[in-house]
Design a protein around this motif. Structure first.
Motif, PDB file in Angstrom:
ATOM      1  N   LYS A 235       0.807  -1.216   0.000  1.00  0.00           N
ATOM      2  CA  LYS A 235       0.000   0.000   0.000  1.00  0.00           C
ATOM      3  C   LYS A 235       0.844   1.272   0.000  1.00  0.00           C
ATOM      4  O   LYS A 235       0.365   2.322  -0.401  1.00  0.00           O
ATOM      5  N   LEU A 236       2.085   1.175   0.486  1.00  0.00           N
ATOM      6  CA  LEU A 236       2.943   2.349   0.591  1.00  0.00           C
ATOM      7  C   LEU A 236       4.357   2.000   0.148  1.00  0.00           C
ATOM      8  O   LEU A 236       4.887   0.957   0.533  1.00  0.00           O
ATOM      9  N   ILE A 237       4.953   2.884  -0.648  1.00  0.00           N
ATOM     10  CA  ILE A 237       6.347   2.725  -1.068  1.00  0.00           C
ATOM     11  C   ILE A 237       7.093   3.973  -0.611  1.00  0.00           C
ATOM     12  O   ILE A 237       6.780   5.086  -1.056  1.00  0.00           O
ATOM     13  N   TYR A 238       8.068   3.796   0.284  1.00  0.00           N
ATOM     14  CA  TYR A 238       8.813   4.922   0.844  1.00  0.00           C
ATOM     15  C   TYR A 238      10.131   5.103   0.089  1.00  0.00           C
ATOM     16  O   TYR A 238      10.918   4.167  -0.035  1.00  0.00           O
ATOM     17  N   ILE A 239      10.338   6.329  -0.400  1.00  0.00           N
ATOM     18  CA  ILE A 239      11.553   6.678  -1.132  1.00  0.00           C
ATOM     19  C   ILE A 239      12.127   7.937  -0.495  1.00  0.00           C
ATOM     20  O   ILE A 239      11.446   8.961  -0.425  1.00  0.00           O
ATOM     21  N   CYS A 240      13.353   7.872  -0.035  1.00  0.00           N
ATOM     22  CA  CYS A 240      13.994   9.004   0.625  1.00  0.00           C
ATOM     23  C   CYS A 240      14.947   9.688  -0.359  1.00  0.00           C
ATOM     24  O   CYS A 240      15.874   9.052  -0.865  1.00  0.00           O
ATOM     25  N   SER A 241      14.713  10.988  -0.621  1.00  0.00           N
ATOM     26  CA  SER A 241      15.550  11.714  -1.589  1.00  0.00           C
ATOM     27  C   SER A 241      15.612  13.195  -1.221  1.00  0.00           C
ATOM     28  O   SER A 241      14.575  13.855  -1.252  1.00  0.00           O
ATOM     29  N   PRO A 242      16.794  13.699  -0.859  1.00  0.00           N
ATOM     30  CA  PRO A 242      18.078  13.029  -0.695  1.00  0.00           C
ATOM     31  C   PRO A 242      17.998  11.916   0.354  1.00  0.00           C
ATOM     32  O   PRO A 242      17.327  12.075   1.372  1.00  0.00           O
ATOM     33  N   ASN A 243      18.693  10.835   0.060  1.00  0.00           N
ATOM     34  CA  ASN A 243      18.556   9.660   0.911  1.00  0.00           C
ATOM     35  C   ASN A 243      19.444   9.771   2.148  1.00  0.00           C
ATOM     36  O   ASN A 243      20.585  10.210   2.078  1.00  0.00           O
ATOM     37  N   ASN A 244      18.888   9.375   3.257  1.00  0.00           N
ATOM     38  CA  ASN A 244      19.609   9.297   4.522  1.00  0.00           C
ATOM     39  C   ASN A 244      19.882   7.814   4.816  1.00  0.00           C
ATOM     40  O   ASN A 244      18.929   7.036   4.879  1.00  0.00           O
ATOM     41  N   PRO A 245      21.134   7.379   4.911  1.00  0.00           N
ATOM     42  CA  PRO A 245      22.350   8.143   5.190  1.00  0.00           C
ATOM     43  C   PRO A 245      23.291   8.364   4.014  1.00  0.00           C
ATOM     44  O   PRO A 245      24.374   8.913   4.198  1.00  0.00           O
ATOM     45  N   THR A 246      22.931   7.924   2.809  1.00  0.00           N
ATOM     46  CA  THR A 246      23.908   7.929   1.723  1.00  0.00           C
ATOM     47  C   THR A 246      24.103   9.308   1.106  1.00  0.00           C
ATOM     48  O   THR A 246      25.153   9.587   0.535  1.00  0.00           O
ATOM     49  N   GLY A 247      23.081  10.173   1.176  1.00  0.00           N
ATOM     50  CA  GLY A 247      23.210  11.535   0.680  1.00  0.00           C
ATOM     51  C   GLY A 247      22.897  11.723  -0.787  1.00  0.00           C
ATOM     52  O   GLY A 247      22.887  12.857  -1.280  1.00  0.00           O
ATOM     53  N   ASN A 248      22.614  10.640  -1.505  1.00  0.00           N
ATOM     54  CA  ASN A 248      22.362  10.765  -2.938  1.00  0.00           C
ATOM     55  C   ASN A 248      20.912  11.116  -3.234  1.00  0.00           C
ATOM     56  O   ASN A 248      19.998  10.831  -2.455  1.00  0.00           O
ATOM     57  N   LEU A 249      20.695  11.731  -4.384  1.00  0.00           N
ATOM     58  CA  LEU A 249      19.353  11.963  -4.904  1.00  0.00           C
ATOM     59  C   LEU A 249      18.895  10.738  -5.673  1.00  0.00           C
ATOM     60  O   LEU A 249      19.697  10.067  -6.327  1.00  0.00           O
ATOM     61  N   ILE A 250      17.604  10.441  -5.588  1.00  0.00           N
ATOM     62  CA  ILE A 250      17.040   9.341  -6.372  1.00  0.00           C
ATOM     63  C   ILE A 250      16.694   9.863  -7.758  1.00  0.00           C
ATOM     64  O   ILE A 250      16.110  10.950  -7.907  1.00  0.00           O
ATOM     65  N   ASN A 251      17.053   9.108  -8.763  1.00  0.00           N
ATOM     66  CA  ASN A 251      16.784   9.483 -10.153  1.00  0.00           C
ATOM     67  C   ASN A 251      15.295   9.801 -10.327  1.00  0.00           C
ATOM     68  O   ASN A 251      14.441   8.947 -10.074  1.00  0.00           O
ATOM     69  N   PRO A 252      14.939  11.022 -10.737  1.00  0.00           N
ATOM     70  CA  PRO A 252      13.523  11.375 -10.859  1.00  0.00           C
ATOM     71  C   PRO A 252      12.751  10.505 -11.847  1.00  0.00           C
ATOM     72  O   PRO A 252      11.556  10.248 -11.646  1.00  0.00           O
ATOM     73  N   GLU A 253      13.426  10.050 -12.878  1.00  0.00           N
ATOM     74  CA  GLU A 253      12.747   9.171 -13.837  1.00  0.00           C
ATOM     75  C   GLU A 253      12.398   7.835 -13.194  1.00  0.00           C
ATOM     76  O   GLU A 253      11.369   7.219 -13.526  1.00  0.00           O
ATOM     77  N   ASP A 254      13.228   7.382 -12.262  1.00  0.00           N
ATOM     78  CA  ASP A 254      12.920   6.151 -11.539  1.00  0.00           C
ATOM     79  C   ASP A 254      11.729   6.357 -10.601  1.00  0.00           C
ATOM     80  O   ASP A 254      10.892   5.459 -10.436  1.00  0.00           O
TER      81      ASP A 254
END
Length: 353
Positions: free
Chosen positions: A147-166
């Protein structure tokens, strides 16, 4: 008379490992760089004298100001006790206990799984790829009862942004099946990468925000959910009657004025400049294997395997955040960006190892 209270505790709570927050881990340090806090305290004036009255359930001034700041409508905003409360509210409103699941993509923020386990919702880990981007085929293969998909962007703890197309691919995959929750706790440090403008196109998109990071108000515990009105209405049914104390609302309103927003943007400029210098100095150290690029107010550092950095700096009163148990983060430590003096102390301590 001896009574075993544990027998009364729900079985899933008996086996639950609680989230190890920075404060829960303790330590006796002089330099605290383990919680991604802004290193200096802001100053606000408290004038509210009506503490004998309950606060507004959703303080109108704060809602309107944050909606204006985020570029959304007031009906698309819910304010809560930090973004952590919103993480759990979404599960309470949308997940049937012991039937539904959430997806989260480690290495990432630990409260997604802890909140799910607390509520009897299956927390389904779909590890990120080696570059910490989403594993789209694996997410698709694990969508049953989600029911829920959690995406952290910028991600903690890695600091990267998640590709917006993804993220768009996940939104397409989740259409009519699940909500996609993008946690933007650190977005002020990379503001141009927010997906808030996507709400018009994606009715099942939810965005989490906070005043804890760039606004330097971690102690305020004030967070926001941005979503379309049906989602906000559902969350309003399960949120506490008075989630935001009057003093919190008063300070939040000050932080969201024009002057407050200007101050926050200066925080971002200062932290990003300090981060650039700190990263350069870290990369000169013999004990450092790799410093990863970060879009947050912290950096992730991989140290050489035999360095034992975390314990040695802990003993020196420099408290960092060990990430060694996160998948793929062996020998990694997350370091919040502190003041110039604090960052210098870290470099000096590492040089002495």
């Amino acid at each position: 008379m001896n009574i075993d209270i544990n027998k009364l505790v729900r079985k899933n709570i008996q086996s639950l490992t609680p989230y190890q927050s920075a404060r829960r881990l303790g330590g006796k340090g002089d330099i605290w760089l383990n919680a991604n806090e802004y290193p200096l305290a802001p100053h606000f004036n408290l004038q509210n004298s009506n503490l004998n009255r309950y606060p507004e359930p959703q303080p109108e001034t704060v809602i309107n100001q944050y909606a204006s700041y985020a570029g959304v409508q007031p009906t698309q905003v819910l304010v809560s006790r930090g973004a952590d409360e919103a993480i759990e509210l979404l599960m309470r409103a949308f997940c049937e206990p012991y039937q539904d699941s959430i997806i989260y993509c480690p290495p990432t923020y630990g409260m997604y799984s802890v909140s799910a386990e607390t509520l009897g919702v299956q927390a389904r880990a779909v590890p990120a790829k080696s570059d910490w981007q989403l594993d789209l085929p694996a997410i698709e293969a694990n969508m049953e009862n989600v029911k829920l998909i959690y995406i952290c962007s910028p991600n903690n703890p890695t600091g990267n942004l998640i590709n917006p197309e993804d993220i768009k691919s996940v939104l397409k995959l989740a259409k009519n099946r699940a909500l996609v929750v993008v946690d933007e706790a650190y977005i002020e440090f990379a503001a141009e990468h927010s997906v808030a403008s996507w709400l018009k196109e994606y009715p099942h998109l939810v965005i989490l925000r906070t005043l804890s990071k760039a606004f330097a108000l971690a102690g305020l515990r004030c967070g926001f959910t941005l979503a379309n009105e049906p989602v906000i209405q559902a969350l309003s049914k399960v949120i506490a009657p008075y989630p935001l104390p009057s003093p919190v609302a008063e300070i939040a309103a000050q932080a969201l004025t024009r002057d407050g927003l200007t101050t926050m943007k200066l925080h971002v400029v200062n932290i990003n400049a300090q981060k650039t210098k700190f990263v350069y100095e870290l990369r000169q150290l013999l004990c450092v294997e790799q410093v990863y690029s970060s879009f947050g107010n912290y950096v992730l550092v991989r140290f050489k395997a035999d360095s034992n950095v975390f314990k040695q700096l802990w003993d020196k009163g420099i408290i960092l955040r060990d990430q060694n148990k996160q998948p793929g983060l062996e020998n990694c430590i997350r370091i919040s960006i502190g003041t110039q003096a604090e960052c210098d102390a870290v470099i000096s301590a590492l040089n002495s190892l």
